[in-house]
Enzyme design. Structure first.
Site, short mmCIF file in Angstrom:
data_model
loop_
_atom_site.label_atom_id
_atom_site.label_comp_id
_atom_site.label_asym_id
_atom_site.label_seq_id
_atom_site.Cartn_x
_atom_site.Cartn_y
_atom_site.Cartn_z
N ASN A 35 6.17 -0.61 5.11
CA ASN A 35 5.63 0.41 6.00
C ASN A 35 4.37 -0.05 6.72
O ASN A 35 3.67 0.76 7.33
CB ASN A 35 5.35 1.70 5.21
N HIS B 162 1.70 -1.41 5.29
CA HIS B 162 0.41 -1.32 4.59
C HIS B 162 -0.15 -2.71 4.34
O HIS B 162 0.58 -3.69 4.20
CB HIS B 162 0.49 -0.47 3.30
N GLU C 228 -2.14 2.83 3.19
CA GLU C 228 -0.85 3.36 3.64
C GLU C 228 -0.97 3.91 5.07
O GLU C 228 -2.09 4.13 5.55
CB GLU C 228 -0.40 4.47 2.69
N ASP D 107 -6.95 -4.68 -4.30
CA ASP D 107 -6.66 -3.33 -4.81
C ASP D 107 -6.31 -3.34 -6.29
O ASP D 107 -6.13 -4.40 -6.90
CB ASP D 107 -5.52 -2.70 -3.99
P1 PGA Z 1 5.16 -7.90 -2.01
O1 PGA Z 1 4.17 -6.72 -1.64
O2 PGA Z 1 4.40 -9.15 -1.82
O3 PGA Z 1 5.50 -7.67 -3.45
O4 PGA Z 1 6.33 -7.77 -1.08
C1 PGA Z 1 3.50 -6.77 -0.42
C2 PGA Z 1 2.72 -5.52 -0.24
O5 PGA Z 1 3.18 -4.44 -0.65
O6 PGA Z 1 1.63 -5.59 0.35
#
Ligand code: PGA
Length: 256
Positions: free
Chosen positions: A151, A153, A158, A82
């Site tokens: 959450n 994702h 999302e 992304d």
């Molecule tokens: P993080 O993010 O590795 O910074 O915890 C994970 C994500 O949001 O997919």
């Protein structure tokens, strides 16, 4: 066989292979060993890569191994999950810049073979289509690395994203913008939208490794392993994939 020096515990569920490690460092080392093994076995592998704090240690291990053991990425192609919309690729918070600084500038990969969606083009639909087609052209993703949001994702898909989705533009959840505001001066600077590979694009990967570290991810990991399969919790789609390995530290797996 010599016992592995890294303290790890294997848990077998019907669904995932779960490797529980003592801490973040061991999670990164064990994951790196698997990915490097894949590159050694298939030097032109297509790797799906993620950003965020979770995979940073993994990338450090790639760099260390490249310098010490000479594992080559010359023929590897990479596809990132992304990118934020509206951030110049040279912005310090763009995922384009993240990947160069944390990994690509330190290994022998051909930058032409690295791919991050472009969050700055005016025709986002065309960019999403181009990205999907390019993944197909290079032969599909052999091994996808994933983190997980609080959450649920994966990528920036999302809650509520269709399991059929392919690369698309998404409005970021407020909780995601809050979580990521740690990289920005304030939450107002965090982009509101992103372009992300879809759930189906991720599910098409031949193999997936999901990483998680820290107690903050414990609830999400519990839902991933024991919760229902629902679009309200995007990572639950992974329960329908044949080859997912979870490599996570004991804090992230404390409810499992
Ligand atoms: P993080 O993010 O590795 O910074 O915890 C994970 C994500 O949001 O997919």
């Amino acid at each position: 066989m010599k016992p592995n020096k890294i303290n790890q515990q294997r848990v077998n569920t019907m669904l995932f292979e779960i490797i529980r490690t003592e801490n973040y460092e061991d999670m990164s080392k064990i994951a790196a060993k698997r990915v490097i093994g894949k590159v050694q076995q298939k030097p032109d592998a297509v790797l799906g890569l993620a950003t965020g704090s979770t995979p940073e240690g993994l990338y450090k291990e790639f760099i260390k191994d490249h310098k010490e053991n000479g594992t080559s990425y010359e023929k590897v192609n990479t596809v990132n999950l992304d990118e934020y919309m509206g951030l110049d690729r040279n912005d310090k918070n763009s995922y384009f810049t993240f990947m160069r600084e944390k990994l690509f500038n330190h290994i022998d990969i051909d930058l032409e073979n690295t791919n991050v969606p472009n969050g700055m083009v005016s025709d986002m639909e065309a960019e999403a289509k181009r990205y999907e087609e390019h993944i197909k052209e290079i032969g599909g993703i052999d091994l996808q690395i994933l983190g997980i949001g609080h959450n649920g994702h994966i990528g920036f898909n999302e809650p509520g994203t269709s399991f059929d989705s392919r690369t698309h533009v998404i409005e970021l959840a407020e909780s995601t913008r809050e979580a990521n505001s740690r990289y920005f001066h304030s939450i107002d600077e965090v982009p509101t939208h992103a372009i992300t590979m879809g759930i189906q694009s991720i599910m098409d990967s031949k193999e997936i490794i999901l990483l998680a570290s820290g107690a903050g991810k414990a609830e999400a990991m519990k839902k991933l392993v024991y919760g229902e399969i629902t679009e309200d919790f995007p990572a639950s789609a992974l329960r329908l994939h044949k080859k997912v390995t979870i490599i996570a530290d004991k804090d992230a797996l404390q409810l499992i």
